[in-house]
Each structure stands twice: as structure tokens, then as C-alpha cells.
Design an enzyme around this catalytic site. Structure first.
Site, PDB file in Angstrom:
ATOM      1  N   TYR A   1       0.983  -1.041   0.121  1.00 27.56           N
ATOM      2  CA  TYR A   1       0.014   0.055   0.080  1.00 27.56           C
ATOM      3  C   TYR A   1       0.766   1.444   0.086  1.00 27.56           C
ATOM      4  O   TYR A   1       1.875   1.393   0.498  1.00 27.56           O
ATOM      5  CB  TYR A   1      -0.947  -0.034   1.222  1.00 27.56           C
TER       6      TYR A   1
ATOM      7  N   TRP B   1       1.073   5.816  -1.620  1.00 28.24           N
ATOM      8  CA  TRP B   1       0.779   6.568  -2.681  1.00 28.24           C
ATOM      9  C   TRP B   1       1.930   6.690  -3.776  1.00 28.24           C
ATOM     10  O   TRP B   1       1.660   7.515  -4.768  1.00 28.24           O
ATOM     11  CB  TRP B   1       0.445   8.047  -1.918  1.00 28.24           C
TER      12      TRP B   1
HETATM   13  N1  LIG Z   1      -2.264   8.304  12.293  1.00 25.58           N
HETATM   14  C1  LIG Z   1      -2.930   8.082  11.122  1.00 25.58           C
HETATM   15  N2  LIG Z   1      -2.067   7.432  10.199  1.00 25.58           N
HETATM   16  C2  LIG Z   1      -2.493   7.201   8.859  1.00 25.58           C
HETATM   17  C3  LIG Z   1      -3.634   8.340   8.509  1.00 25.58           C
HETATM   18  C4  LIG Z   1      -4.192   9.075   9.468  1.00 25.58           C
HETATM   19  O1  LIG Z   1      -4.940  10.073   9.167  1.00 25.58           O
HETATM   20  N3  LIG Z   1      -3.632   9.086  10.709  1.00 25.58           N
HETATM   21  N4  LIG Z   1      -3.848   8.214   7.129  1.00 25.58           N
HETATM   22  C5  LIG Z   1      -3.727   7.381   6.460  1.00 25.58           C
HETATM   23  C6  LIG Z   1      -4.077   7.236   5.035  1.00 25.58           C
HETATM   24  S1  LIG Z   1      -5.524   7.837   4.500  1.00 25.58           S
HETATM   25  C7  LIG Z   1      -3.034   6.948   4.047  1.00 25.58           C
HETATM   26  S2  LIG Z   1      -3.487   7.096   2.380  1.00 25.58           S
HETATM   27  C8  LIG Z   1      -1.733   6.461   4.397  1.00 25.58           C
HETATM   28  C9  LIG Z   1      -0.577   7.066   3.344  1.00 25.58           C
HETATM   29  O2  LIG Z   1       0.430   6.155   3.686  1.00 25.58           O
HETATM   30  P1  LIG Z   1       1.471   6.029   2.361  1.00 25.58           P
HETATM   31  O3  LIG Z   1       0.918   6.117   0.867  1.00 25.58           O
HETATM   32  O4  LIG Z   1       2.442   4.744   2.679  1.00 25.58           O
HETATM   33  O5  LIG Z   1       2.387   7.380   2.688  1.00 25.58           O
HETATM   34  P2  LIG Z   1       3.411   7.995   1.887  1.00 25.58           P
HETATM   35  O6  LIG Z   1       4.317   8.926   2.864  1.00 25.58           O
HETATM   36  O7  LIG Z   1       2.720   8.961   0.779  1.00 25.58           O
HETATM   37  O8  LIG Z   1       4.384   6.804   1.288  1.00 25.58           O
HETATM   38  C10 LIG Z   1       4.677   6.851  -0.103  1.00 25.58           C
HETATM   39  C11 LIG Z   1       6.037   6.405  -0.080  1.00 25.58           C
HETATM   40  O9  LIG Z   1       6.428   6.292  -1.481  1.00 25.58           O
HETATM   41  C12 LIG Z   1       7.808   6.764  -1.876  1.00 25.58           C
HETATM   42  N5  LIG Z   1       7.860   7.422  -3.032  1.00 25.58           N
HETATM   43  C13 LIG Z   1       7.437   8.353  -3.651  1.00 25.58           C
HETATM   44  N6  LIG Z   1       7.674   8.333  -5.106  1.00 25.58           N
HETATM   45  C14 LIG Z   1       8.098   6.983  -5.418  1.00 25.58           C
HETATM   46  C15 LIG Z   1       8.564   6.438  -6.378  1.00 25.58           C
HETATM   47  O10 LIG Z   1       8.442   6.959  -7.799  1.00 25.58           O
HETATM   48  N7  LIG Z   1       8.750   4.953  -6.491  1.00 25.58           N
HETATM   49  C16 LIG Z   1       8.912   4.419  -5.207  1.00 25.58           C
HETATM   50  N8  LIG Z   1       9.240   3.169  -5.280  1.00 25.58           N
HETATM   51  N9  LIG Z   1       8.728   5.021  -4.053  1.00 25.58           N
HETATM   52  C17 LIG Z   1       8.177   6.174  -4.143  1.00 25.58           C
HETATM   53  C18 LIG Z   1       7.702   7.764  -0.913  1.00 25.58           C
HETATM   54  O11 LIG Z   1       9.369   8.337  -0.796  1.00 25.58           O
HETATM   55  C19 LIG Z   1       7.107   7.423   0.385  1.00 25.58           C
HETATM   56  O12 LIG Z   1       8.048   6.738   1.166  1.00 25.58           O
HETATM   57  O13 LIG Z   1      -1.423   6.919   5.707  1.00 25.58           O
HETATM   58  C20 LIG Z   1      -2.640   6.260   6.513  1.00 25.58           C
HETATM   59  N10 LIG Z   1      -1.875   6.603   7.964  1.00 25.58           N
HETATM   60  N1  LIG Z   2      -2.427  18.390   2.452  1.00 24.90           N
HETATM   61  C1  LIG Z   2      -2.497  16.904   2.493  1.00 24.90           C
HETATM   62  N2  LIG Z   2      -3.572  16.737   1.816  1.00 24.90           N
HETATM   63  C2  LIG Z   2      -4.150  15.483   1.915  1.00 24.90           C
HETATM   64  C3  LIG Z   2      -3.316  14.485   2.392  1.00 24.90           C
HETATM   65  C4  LIG Z   2      -2.211  14.753   3.014  1.00 24.90           C
HETATM   66  O1  LIG Z   2      -1.094  13.868   3.393  1.00 24.90           O
HETATM   67  N3  LIG Z   2      -1.518  15.979   3.016  1.00 24.90           N
HETATM   68  N4  LIG Z   2      -3.716  12.980   2.267  1.00 24.90           N
HETATM   69  C5  LIG Z   2      -4.702  12.721   1.319  1.00 24.90           C
HETATM   70  C6  LIG Z   2      -5.224  11.444   1.711  1.00 24.90           C
HETATM   71  S1  LIG Z   2      -4.346  10.009   1.351  1.00 24.90           S
HETATM   72  C7  LIG Z   2      -6.501  11.444   2.339  1.00 24.90           C
HETATM   73  S2  LIG Z   2      -7.084   9.860   2.580  1.00 24.90           S
HETATM   74  C8  LIG Z   2      -7.397  12.486   2.495  1.00 24.90           C
HETATM   75  C9  LIG Z   2      -8.008  12.498   4.080  1.00 24.90           C
HETATM   76  O2  LIG Z   2      -8.984  13.249   3.973  1.00 24.90           O
HETATM   77  P1  LIG Z   2      -9.529  13.409   5.603  1.00 24.90           P
HETATM   78  O3  LIG Z   2      -9.797  12.222   6.201  1.00 24.90           O
HETATM   79  O4  LIG Z   2     -10.662  14.314   5.396  1.00 24.90           O
HETATM   80  O5  LIG Z   2      -8.397  14.347   6.411  1.00 24.90           O
HETATM   81  P2  LIG Z   2      -8.099  14.270   7.758  1.00 24.90           P
HETATM   82  O6  LIG Z   2      -7.335  15.373   7.991  1.00 24.90           O
HETATM   83  O7  LIG Z   2      -7.545  13.099   8.402  1.00 24.90           O
HETATM   84  O8  LIG Z   2      -9.434  14.721   8.605  1.00 24.90           O
HETATM   85  C10 LIG Z   2      -9.911  16.065   8.370  1.00 24.90           C
HETATM   86  C11 LIG Z   2     -10.478  16.641   9.701  1.00 24.90           C
HETATM   87  O9  LIG Z   2     -11.548  15.788  10.274  1.00 24.90           O
HETATM   88  C12 LIG Z   2     -11.407  16.029  11.686  1.00 24.90           C
HETATM   89  N5  LIG Z   2     -12.044  15.054  12.143  1.00 24.90           N
HETATM   90  C13 LIG Z   2     -11.254  13.937  12.710  1.00 24.90           C
HETATM   91  N6  LIG Z   2     -12.025  13.211  13.461  1.00 24.90           N
HETATM   92  C14 LIG Z   2     -12.903  13.832  13.508  1.00 24.90           C
HETATM   93  C15 LIG Z   2     -14.483  13.525  14.253  1.00 24.90           C
HETATM   94  O10 LIG Z   2     -14.505  12.499  14.732  1.00 24.90           O
HETATM   95  N7  LIG Z   2     -15.437  14.213  13.979  1.00 24.90           N
HETATM   96  C16 LIG Z   2     -15.409  15.415  13.221  1.00 24.90           C
HETATM   97  N8  LIG Z   2     -16.466  15.892  13.021  1.00 24.90           N
HETATM   98  N9  LIG Z   2     -14.399  15.666  12.705  1.00 24.90           N
HETATM   99  C17 LIG Z   2     -13.126  14.934  12.831  1.00 24.90           C
HETATM  100  C18 LIG Z   2     -10.229  16.710  12.018  1.00 24.90           C
HETATM  101  O11 LIG Z   2     -10.366  17.900  12.571  1.00 24.90           O
HETATM  102  C19 LIG Z   2      -9.383  16.639  10.628  1.00 24.90           C
HETATM  103  O12 LIG Z   2      -8.849  18.042  10.645  1.00 24.90           O
HETATM  104  O13 LIG Z   2      -6.524  13.718   2.611  1.00 24.90           O
HETATM  105  C20 LIG Z   2      -5.914  13.818   1.469  1.00 24.90           C
HETATM  106  N10 LIG Z   2      -5.334  15.274   1.310  1.00 24.90           N
HETATM  107 MO   LIG Z   3      -5.549   8.188   2.171  1.00 31.32          MO
END
Ligand SMILES: Nc1nc2c(c(=O)[nH]1)N[C@H]1C(S)=C(S)[C@@H](COP(=O)(O)OP(=O)(O)OC[C@H]3O[C@@H](n4cnc5c(=O)[nH]c(N)nc54)[C@H](O)[C@@H]3O)O[C@H]1N2
Ligand SMILES: Nc1nc2c(c(=O)[nH]1)N[C@H]1C(S)=C(S)[C@@H](COP(=O)(O)OP(=O)(O)OC[C@H]3O[C@@H](n4cnc5c(=O)[nH]c(N)nc54)[C@H](O)[C@@H]3O)O[C@H]1N2
Ligand SMILES: [Mo]
Length: 762
Positions: free
Chosen positions: A111, A113
Site C-alpha cells: 500500500y 501513494w
Molecule cells: N495516524 C494516522 N495514520 C494514517 C492516516 C491518518 O489519518 N492518521 N492516514 C492514512 C492514509 S488515509 C493513508 S492514504 C496512508 C498513506 O500512507 P503512504 O501512502 O504509505 O504514505 P506516503 O508517505 O505517501 O508513502 C509513499 C512512499 O512512496 C515513496 N515514493 C515516492 N515516489 C516514489 C517512486 O516513484 N517510487 C517508489 N518506489 N517509491 C516512491 C515515498 O518516498 C514514500 O515513502 O497513511 C495512513 N496513515
Molecule cells: N495536505 C495534504 N492533503 C491530503 C493528504 C496529505 O497527506 N496532505 N492526504 C490525502 C489522503 S491520502 C486522504 S485519505 C485524505 C483524507 O482526508 P480526511 O480524512 O478528510 O483528512 P483528515 O485530515 O484526516 O481529517 C479532516 C478533519 O477531520 C476532523 N476530524 C477528525 N476526526 C473527527 C471526528 O470524529 N468528528 C469530526 N466532526 N471531525 C473529525 C479533523 O479535525 C481533521 O482536520 O486527505 C488527502 N489530502
Molecule cells: Mo488516504
């Protein structure tokens, strides 16, 4: 001479200005009304201090192979080797594991991005490769939307992305917008596959100009822009289900429920209404009931219920709400509320999930059939729900549940990760570390020395997106960009496609893997497949050479089918793909499962950790690890934009002024954040934009643990040392990161600052 080269990242298109092989500037695409500030960090992708320059093998693994001491991962010296040695080693190990234990023993869910390009998309590359050799154990769903996607499939018959009520339709028609979570340009900066124009702000401005009422239900005020004029309802985290149920209960009690829609278009409304009235559990779901759980005012909740029926109203529910224990419930309760309020199927009325969570969520562009690298067909069935990774490694042969069925965890011998960072994304990193010592071999294909790369046996250095040719194209993309090579590859790094091709050669599947195409051959094919798909729908796109020359092409807009309106008008003729063909308010499927943590109708249940729990006396704060403003997850954490948003080099922890006063901490102090699972340091930021009792520590700071007398301490502020690694429920197995209590105190020790630029190489 300065060359201008078109490229695109997850946070938007840009032109790189290149002089003598060096990037001297980054210009956003002029047609983007709101380019991401993260573009400024693009040149930092080439920073040699963090980049992996050539293949490496862990010293113990080089000597002892799969019999090495696996606890040495992360601490032993990494030994540089040449490409042939590394690829022979990986290919040999794949052959051995597949030959001895079968394809299920390889975990290649991988998994993550990675970068935006559709060809070098690392997850697609490795899935395609393993499908050529008999398959692998993969994952289903995402960390983004695990619980939500599963429940949406069962109640609406789609994965929740399909609801066609676009942000444009809302801007033009909605009179009352109830936002649970965020609706924020912060998260809407990014899109997997690359966004085109960032339009959320423009749509919100139009909504505001029409005089719509906006209610922001969130623990933080800045989940919508100041200028949106939203009323702030500072809810206790993880309690939105109670609010949404309470509003619905008030509508029903006032005799204002849309019984016509409930009867014709929903299944199980009798059972749900009985719950709302308190007939099943003796507790009527009133405004006062919801107020006691959420901390919001009862009169305001009651008035909002009336307003939701009177006006054309819309419920927007962030993905964040379902990234929690019982994460299915807020989505289901919000959908049920929209049905009861008589809003579903009307323009600007209803419910959407994840509006603004990413750039193109519910954009008005249709689900264009944007091409990508085909994964091929997976020959074996083995899978896990994505966030069960540590559970799988720790419990081979044990049962797990998913969507009402029981499956068995495979016995994983080889983990192959490319383009993801589990030591960022997974919860409870101490537990992950225990699990990580289980597989015999771990291969990581990365651009930089992440914590995950440092904990591999074999590290394969990938080029960044800037060092190769590719093509953008996310879900619902409005524009597709040529991603042209900006600079030559760094040192010995190879593109993800080249690396996998090298393995394909060694496993005699070159033809199946490459289909005779090279990099540009594939970029051309992906474009032409997209073009053909759009032409079939009546759109028109230029041939590849014109596109590549121009640098971008608009994806023609195709009229969206108003599926919910059709369904409302004639549910028999346009059934949903659910158990009843209708919107499900009481699920027979879930009734048969009898899971205590996912009952058959939307239900408020206390999560294991929340502000109302008894554990709060030890851990008084609800920690939200929201998405960071200045980076994408852990990507470019070392870059200038992410670093500028830290506090004295550590991730910033935001708390309310009253809490700060009580704790004796102030802006700029260092805080120790801890619970029974782990401890980290963070820089203190005090803000009245956050509800008392809540702390926000954005996810994604590079994990940097040191050993202290009191145990492991992450000095960078990685929130996942604290979060809970449990499934959202037995039904979905989704990620539950946002359910987490912590204690906070001032830290006066002398822990070092994080050293992000230190290579793992001795
Ligand atoms: N506590 C907490 N944890 C969370 C979340 C949260 O809200 N709270 N959000 C979750 C969510 S929604 C998501 S989507 C995940 C995201 O989790 P990940 O998608 O695993 O996070 P990234 O940091 O985007 O990791 C991408 C990796 O790919 C590498 N990379 C970039 N470009 C390339 C490339 O061209 N080739 C290769 N081989 N590697 C590359 C980057 O260096 C990086 O290490 O995290 C989750 N974890
Ligand atoms: N800049 C930036 N943008 C991103 C990403 C990033 O790494 N950086 N990651 C991307 C990815 S992979 C994903 S999946 C999306 C995730 O998108 P979201 O899940 O919407 O993003 P979060 O920042 O986890 O949460 C948004 C807000 O939800 C609120 N929140 C959390 N828990 C609760 C709750 O129980 N109740 C209510 N009412 N509010 C709550 C928090 O205040 C938080 O700021 O974002 C994407 N966009
Ligand atoms: Mo995500």
C-alpha cells in the site's frame, strides 16, 4: 539556457525550470486558480542527503540470508551492492518462497501513494509483476476509506465514490450545508494521479455568495476556511454518529420525516425509526441525548433538525470520520439522516463522503475512464483488509473477518514493498515492529531512506518522478499532463518499471510483463487507452504526439447521470446494487453476522477511547492525527515546506489555550505525548481554533525512535507510535487511527532534534 519542462505531482501540475541539469525554479500551471504551496518543495526530491543512491543489503542478510537474525533490521549496517547482485538475490528469494510455500506466502499488497505517474505507479508495477508469476497476497480497500467504502457498498450499492452530487451542484443548489469533519483546501491540495485545477475554494465562494448556511461540525475551526462564514460546532471526536442520529430522531419526533421516500426507496426504515424513537432500547434519540454525548447544545441541534427539512440541505462527511472504531456508523447515520430529511435525489440535497478530502472527490467531472498500467489478472485469492498488516504477520493461519465472511491469514515469508511507507502509515508502530521481525525476507523499493527502507533486508533505489517520463491522470481528472523527465537519474537509481523489468527477466516473464513496450511505449499506450475510452463516450481527445507536444490535454466533461434522482422517481426500475435493491436502513446481511461492533442499523456505540471514556482520567486528550498541511503523508518530510511548518524541528502539536495553561505549556515548548502504546515529542502550538480536550498532531513525521530509560521515544513526533491498531469493526477491518487517547506534559529533557538527513549506511 533555461529549459522549461512540464511535469505533475500529487499536489499539482508545474513547469520545472532547469539550467545545466539543476532545477532553478518551479512554476505552477497558470490555469490552476489555487496551486498548492507544496510545489515549492519539489526540488528537494533530488536532495542527495536523503536519497538512496544504489542497492543495499543488510549485513546479516548478506551473510546468512533468510536465516539471519531478523531483529537486526533497522540497526545493522547496510552494505552497498551492484544491481546484478541485488536483483539476483531478490529473484532467487522470490523463486524459493513461491516454490516452497506458494504465492500466498508473498505479501505484495504494498500500500502507498508513491508518485503521481500512472506508468511507474509502484503498486501497479509490483502487482503486475507478481500476477505474471502466479500471484501474491494483496490487500483490499484503503487506509483512506476502509470502513466507509465497505458500508457504502452494502447500503448504497457503490463504494461511496459513486454518489454523483458534485461540489458544483452543491454550490449551485444547497441552502444548508452540514459539514462533519473538514471541507478544506488543505486536504483538497492532493489527488492520487495528480489534480488539475484546484477548484474547491471557488465552489465554496459561490455557495457562500448564494447565502447558504454552513455548519462546520469539527473539533477544529480551521477545517473550513475563515472566509466561508461557517458556524463552528466543536464536537467531541468520534461522536458524530450520535449527532446525526439525534438530528434524525428530532425530525421523526416532529412528524417531519419523509415517509414517502422511506417507504418507497428504503428497506428497514421501520426498525431504524423504532431505534430513533427509543422503542428498542428505551432511549429516545433526542437533541438532549445527542448533546450529552457530543458536547454540543441541545436547542441548536433541535433547531438544525427543523432547518434541515425546511431547506435544501446536504450532509458532507469527511473520510476522517470513518477512520475510527465504528467508522461505518457516521457514514450510515449521515445517509439515513439525508433520507429521513427528504433530501436524497434532489439537486443539492443528500449526502456525500469525502467532499474535499482529496482534490477531485465529487468534482463535477465524470469518472472518466483514465488509463493506467494494467495489473493483469490475479491468479490467487489471498488478501487482507489493508490495515490488518501487523495482525496478519503476527497471526499466520488465524481467522479474520471481512464483509461478513471468515478468512484465514496467510503465512507470509517474503514482503515486497514499493512506493509506500508502512512505518508512516500504520498504527501502533511498536506492534508493527514486532510483526516486522516475522517474515524471512523484506524487500523495499524506495526513493529515500524512510524508516521502512532502513528496516529492509534488500533496498532497491528508485528514481523519483522527476527522473523519468510518465503520464498523470487521477480519478475524475479534468486535465491529463505529460510528466516529462526533468533531470537524469540520481547515481544508480532506476525507474520502478526498469527494476521490475529486471526481475521479470530473471523469472522468464519479460514478454508477459512488458508486452514488448518500453517506457515511452507504455506512456503512449496509457494515453491512447484513455483517449479511446473517452471517444466511446462521445468525447474527443487529440492523438498522443499532439498531447505530448502540448504538455496537457483537457478531459472532456460528460454529463453525469443523476442516479439518485432516477432512483427516487422509480426505485423499482432503477434498483440500487444492495441486498434489497433499496437504500438499506436495516441490513439483513449485518443482522445475520451479529457482530456486536457493527449492528444491523446505524447505531451510536462508545468507542474504546474517547472523551467520554473512563480511561480519560489517565489519558485526558483525544488525539487526531490529521493530514499534514505542508506535505503528503510522509513524503518530502525533509523538504522546505514541511520543515517550515514544524515547531523547532519537531512536528507541531496543537492544543487549546485553556489546556495549555492547565498543563503549564506554551507556544514553542516541547511536549511529551504518551499513552500505553508509545511516546513521542512534539513542538507545542497553542490555538483557540481547537476544542478543549483535543490535540492535533498531523500524521507523517518521519519515525525517529531513540531508546531512553523510560523506553522508546520518537523525537520527531510521529503520531502512529500512539494510535490504536484495531479494526474499525469486524465487518470492514478498516483503519481506526482517529480513535486515540493520550496524555500530554511539558518535556524538559535533553533529547536530540530529529536528524532526518542521516543515511542508514555506515
Ligand atoms: N495516524 C494516522 N495514520 C494514517 C492516516 C491518518 O489519518 N492518521 N492516514 C492514512 C492514509 S488515509 C493513508 S492514504 C496512508 C498513506 O500512507 P503512504 O501512502 O504509505 O504514505 P506516503 O508517505 O505517501 O508513502 C509513499 C512512499 O512512496 C515513496 N515514493 C515516492 N515516489 C516514489 C517512486 O516513484 N517510487 C517508489 N518506489 N517509491 C516512491 C515515498 O518516498 C514514500 O515513502 O497513511 C495512513 N496513515
Ligand atoms: N495536505 C495534504 N492533503 C491530503 C493528504 C496529505 O497527506 N496532505 N492526504 C490525502 C489522503 S491520502 C486522504 S485519505 C485524505 C483524507 O482526508 P480526511 O480524512 O478528510 O483528512 P483528515 O485530515 O484526516 O481529517 C479532516 C478533519 O477531520 C476532523 N476530524 C477528525 N476526526 C473527527 C471526528 O470524529 N468528528 C469530526 N466532526 N471531525 C473529525 C479533523 O479535525 C481533521 O482536520 O486527505 C488527502 N489530502
Ligand atoms: Mo488516504
Amino acid at each position: 539556457m533555461v529549459d522549461r519542462i512540464q511535469h505533475c505531482a500529487h499536489w499539482g501540475p508545474f513547469t520545472a525550470l532547469v539550467d545545466g541539469g539543476r532545477i532553478v525554479g518551479i512554476e505552477p500551471w497558470p490555469e490552476d486558480p489555487a496551486p498548492s504551496h507544496m510545489l515549492a518543495a519539489i526540488p528537494d526530491l533530488l536532495d542527495p542527503k536523503v536519497r538512496i543512491d544504489r542497492p543495499y543489503v543488510r549485513e546479516g542478510y548478506l551473510t546468512h540470508g533468510r536465516d539471519s537474525d531478523r531483529t537486526g533490521r533497522g540497526s545493522e549496517r547496510m552494505v552497498p551492492v551492484d544491481w546484478d547482485t541485488a536483483l539476483d538475490l531478490v529473484a532467487g528469494e522470490i523463486k524459493r518462497v513461491v516454490g516452497t510455500h506458494g504465492n500466498d506466502a508473498v505479501f505484495a499488497g504494498s500500500y502507498g501513494w508513491t508518485s503521481a505517474g500512472r506508468l511507474h505507479h509502484a503498486q501497479s508495477q509490483i502487482k503486475r509483476f507478481f500476477n505474471c508469476i502466479g500471484g501474491y497476497t494483496g490487500h483490499v480497500d484503503t487506509y483512506s476509506v476502509g470502513a466507509g467504502a465497505v458500508i457504502a457498498r452494502h447500503i448504497l450499492g457503490n463504494d461511496g465514490y459513486g454518489e454523483p452530487n458534485s461540489i458544483k451542484t452543491i454550490a449551485e443548489n444547497t441552502e444548508l450545508l452540514l459539514v462533519c469533519g473538514a471541507l478544506s483546501p488543505r486536504t483538497a491540495q492532493v489527488e492520487s494521479g495528480g489534480p488539475g485545477r484546484h477548484l474547491l475554494g471557488e465552489h465554496l465562494k459561490r455557495l457562500k455568495a448564494r447565502g447558504a448556511r454552513i455548519v462546520l461540525v469539527s473539533p477544529r475551526r480551521d477545517d473550513m476556511p475563515d472566509w466561508s462564514g461557517a458556524e463552528w460546532w466543536p464536537i467531541a471526536p468520534n461522536t458524530d454518529t450520535a449527532l446525526l442520529i439525534g438530528i434524525a430522531g428530532e425530525i421523526v419526533a416532529a412528524g417531519q420525516a419523509d415517509h414517502d421516500f422511506l417507504t418507497r426507496c428504503c428497506s428497514g426504515s421501520d426498525q431504524y425509526l423504532a431505534y430513533l424513537k427509543g422503542e428498542t432500547d428505551g432511549t429516545p434519540k433526542t437533541a438532549e441525548w445527542a448533546s450529552a454525548i457530543t458536547g454540543l447544545g441541545a436547542p441548536e441541534i433541535r433547531a438544525l433538525a427543523a432547518d434541515m427539512v425546511r431547506k435544501r440541505s446536504f450532509v458532507s462527511i469527511s473520510w476522517s470520520l470513518q477512520r475510527a472504531v465504528h467508522g461505518e456508523q457516521p457514514w450510515w447515520a449521515g445517509t439515513a439522516l439525508a433520507a429521513i430529511a427528504g433530501q436524497l435525489g434532489h439537486a443539492g440535497g443528500g449526502v456525500a463522503y469525502g467532499l474535499g478530502s482529496v482534490a477531485n472527490a465529487n468534482s463535477h467531472f465524470p469518472l472518466a475512464p483514465i488509463g493506467g498500467l494494467s495489473h493483469g489478472k490475479k491468479p490467487n485469492a489471498s488478501f487482507i483488509p489493508v490495515a490488518r498488516i501487523a495482525d496478519m504477520l503476527l497471526n499466520p493461519g488465524q481467522p479474520f473477518t471481512y464483509e461478513g465472511k471468515t478468512h484465514t491469514y496467510p503465512d507470509i515469508r517474503l514482503v515486497y514493498w514499493a512506493g509506500g511507507n508502512p512505518y508512516h502509515h500504520h498504527q501502533d508502530l511498536a506492534r508493527l515492529s514486532t510483526a516486522w521481525a516475522k517474515p524471512e525476507t523484506i524487500v523495499v523499493q524506495e526513493i529515500v531512506w524512510t524508516a521502512t527502507a532502513k528496516r529492509a533486508d534488500i533496498v532497491l533505489p528508485a528514481t523519483t518522478t522527476l527522473e523519468r517520463n510518465d503520464i498523470s491522470g487521477g480519478r475524475r481528472a479534468d486535465v491529463i499532463f505529460a510528466m516529462k523527465q526533468v533531470v537524469p537519474p540520481l547515481a544508480d537509481a532506476r525507474s520502478d518499471f526498469d527494476i521490475m523489468r529486471g526481475l521479470a527477466q530473471r523469472l522468464d516473464v519479460t514478454e508477459a510483463f512488458t508486452e514488448g513496450l518500453d517506457e515511452m511505449g507504455w506512456v503512449r499506450r496509457i494515453y491512447e487507452e484513455t483517449r479511446a475510452g473517452i471517444n466511446v463516450r462521445g468525447g474527443d481527445m487529440p492523438p498522443f504526439d499532439t498531447f505530448w507536444e502540448t504538455g496537457n490535454v483537457e478531459v472532456p466533461e460528460v454529463q453525469l447521470e443523476p442516479a439518485m434522482a432516477r432512483f427516487r422517481a422509480d426505485p423499482e426500475a432503477h434498483p440500487l446494487r444492495t441486498e434489497s435493491g433499496k437504500l438499506v436502513l436495516y441490513s439483513q446481511t449485518l443482522a445475520a453476522c451479529a457482530y456486536p461492533d457493527c449492528p444491523p442499523h446505524p447505531t451510536w456505540m462508545e468507542p474504546p477511547e474517547w472523551l467520554g471514556s473512563v480511561r480519560r482520567s489517565d489519558f485526558p486528550f483525544h488525539l487526531l492525527s490529521a493530514q499534514p498541511n505542508g506535505r503528503l503523508h510522509s513524503q518530502l518530510d525533509w523538504g522546505r515546506v514541511s520543515q517550515s511548518e514544524k515547531q523547532a524541528g519537531r512536528e507541531a502539536l496543537t492544543v487549546n489555550p485553556d489546556d495549555a495553561a492547565r498543563l503549564g505549556i506554551k507556544d514553542g515548548d516541547t511536549a511529551l505525548v504518551r499513552n500505553g502504546r508509545g511516546r513521542c515529542l512534539a513542538g507545542v502550538r497553542v490555538s483557540s481554533d481547537i476544542r478543549p480536550g483535543v490535540a492535533i498532531l498531523p500524521t507523517g513525521a518521519w519515525w525517529n525512535p531513540i531508546e531512553t530509560a523510560d523506553g522508546s521515544l520518537c523525537i520527531a513526533g510521529n503520531a502512529n507510535v500512539l494510535t490504536l491498531d484495531v479494526p474499525a469493526s469486524a465487518f470492514s477491518g478498516g483503519c481506526a487511527a482517529h480513535t486515540c487517547l493520550v496524555a500530554i506534559e511539558r518535556y524538559d529533557g535533553n533529547a536530540p532534534l530529529p536528524a532526518i538527513n542521516v543515511q542508514a549506511v555506515a
